[in-house]
Design an enzyme around this catalytic site. Sequence first.
Site, PDB file in Angstrom:
ATOM      1  N   TYR A 152      -0.247   2.182  12.575  1.00  0.00           N
ATOM      2  CA  TYR A 152      -1.271   1.835  11.598  1.00  0.00           C
ATOM      3  C   TYR A 152      -2.158   0.710  12.132  1.00  0.00           C
ATOM      4  O   TYR A 152      -3.387   0.781  12.052  1.00  0.00           O
ATOM      5  CB  TYR A 152      -0.605   1.398  10.292  1.00  0.00           C
ATOM      6  N   VAL A 194      -9.287   3.203   7.166  1.00  0.00           N
ATOM      7  CA  VAL A 194      -8.007   3.892   7.297  1.00  0.00           C
ATOM      8  C   VAL A 194      -7.394   4.144   5.926  1.00  0.00           C
ATOM      9  O   VAL A 194      -6.850   5.223   5.663  1.00  0.00           O
ATOM     10  CB  VAL A 194      -7.044   3.081   8.187  1.00  0.00           C
ATOM     11  N   GLU A 195      -7.489   3.171   5.034  1.00  0.00           N
ATOM     12  CA  GLU A 195      -6.846   3.300   3.728  1.00  0.00           C
ATOM     13  C   GLU A 195      -7.474   4.387   2.864  1.00  0.00           C
ATOM     14  O   GLU A 195      -6.750   5.238   2.323  1.00  0.00           O
ATOM     15  CB  GLU A 195      -6.901   1.961   2.985  1.00  0.00           C
ATOM     16  N   THR A 196      -8.781   4.363   2.691  1.00  0.00           N
ATOM     17  CA  THR A 196      -9.396   5.249   1.686  1.00  0.00           C
ATOM     18  C   THR A 196     -10.710   5.881   2.125  1.00  0.00           C
ATOM     19  O   THR A 196     -11.434   6.414   1.289  1.00  0.00           O
ATOM     20  CB  THR A 196      -9.665   4.470   0.378  1.00  0.00           C
ATOM     21  N   LEU A 215       0.798  -1.206   0.000  1.00  0.00           N
ATOM     22  CA  LEU A 215       0.000   0.000   0.000  1.00  0.00           C
ATOM     23  C   LEU A 215       0.831   1.256   0.000  1.00  0.00           C
ATOM     24  O   LEU A 215       1.996   1.268   0.378  1.00  0.00           O
ATOM     25  CB  LEU A 215      -0.898   0.032   1.253  1.00  0.00           C
TER      26      LEU A 215
END
Length: 357
Positions: free
Chosen positions: A338, A142-144, A9
Site C-alpha cells: 500500500y 489509492v483510497e477512493t 481504513l
Amino acid sequence: MLRPVLPTLSLLLALSLGLLPPAVCAGPRSRTVSDQAPDLVTYGSRADVQAYAEEIAARHQLDAAWTREVLARARYVPAVARLIMPPPAGTPKNWAAYRSRFIEPRRIRAGVEFWRTHERWLKQAQEMYGVPPEIVVGIVGVETLYGQHMGNFRVLDALATLSFDFPPGRKDRTAFFRDELAQFLVMCRSEGLDPAEVRGSYAGAMGMPQFMPSSWNRFAVDFDGDGHADLHRSAADVIGSVAHYLAEFGWQRGQPTHYEVSVPADRAQLAVLLGPDILPSFSPQEFLELGAALPEEAQRHPGKLALVELQNGEAAPSYVAGTENFYVITRYNWSSYYAMAVIELGRAVAAVAAATR
C-alpha cells in the site's frame, strides 16, 4: 516519534495485494425480523445489543434512548460478513499486479485534476504539517479514486454486523468494531448527522480518505474553516485531515520515503535485515556491514532504515530501504505494498502535472 498504528481504513482490513476475499460467511447468531421489511435482519430486540447501547451511552455521554433507537435501526448485512474475510491461504503476493491497479492512466488523470483544483490546500497542508502534496494525493487516489468510490454501505449496518455477528474463520475483531461503532455514534452526534444516512465501506470507513470513525474523531480537521470537518464533500478538509494524520504519526518534514538498495547475497545477512519487517531498525552503516549496497544519499541518511521486501509472485522480489516516513505511511494502512502504491501514484501524478502546465 514513531507510534503504533491506529485502525483507519477499509484497506487496512481488506486490501491484500489486489485479490478479492472469498465469499465465506455464517449467518447472524439470532434474528429479529422488522415489521416494516420482513426480509431484513435487524438488531433492535437482541439483549446483547441493548446492553451494549446502555454501556456506550454511559461511557460516551450519549442519550441512552437515542442510542437504543439508532441501534434498533441497524441491519445485518451478509455481504459485509463475506467481504471482511481474508484471501485464501497461500495466495501469493504480487507487487507488480498490485501496483497495476493504482498506477494507471485513469487514476493519474484524476489525480492531476485533483491536484490542480485543490493546489492551494495542498500547499497550505504542506506548510502546516510538512507532508508533500504527492503523498496526500497518492493516499486519496489509492483510497477512493479522489472520491469516486467512497463505498455505498450504510456505515451503521456495516459496523453493527461486524460488532455483533463477526464471522468465524478469521481472528475475531468484535471488540475493535464495537469500539468503532461507539465512535461512529459519537461522530454523528457531534456533527449532527443521521447515523442511518452515512455511507461508507463494508468495514465502516468513510469519505474520500476512508477514515474509520475513531480516526475521524481524532484526526479530522476543519481545514476550510466552515465549522465542520467534512470528509465526504470538502477536499480542503480531506487534504488537511490526511496531512494531520501523517504528521501525528511522526512524518519528518523533508525526509525521503525510501532509497534504492541492493540486498546481500548471503541469506543469513538478508534474513537479519528482513527480521524487523517494515520498522526502521538499522543505520545505513549497519546496512553496509550486513552486505547491502546503498547509494550515497542513503548512506548519509540521519535515521534508521528498514529493508522492505515486495514479493512478485514467482518472479524475484523487489526491495527498497524504507525510512521513517515510509513507516508512517504504513500507519495509514499496515502494508508496504500500500505504501509503495501511494508513493508511486503520487509521483506519477506530480510528473504529469508538472509536464503539462
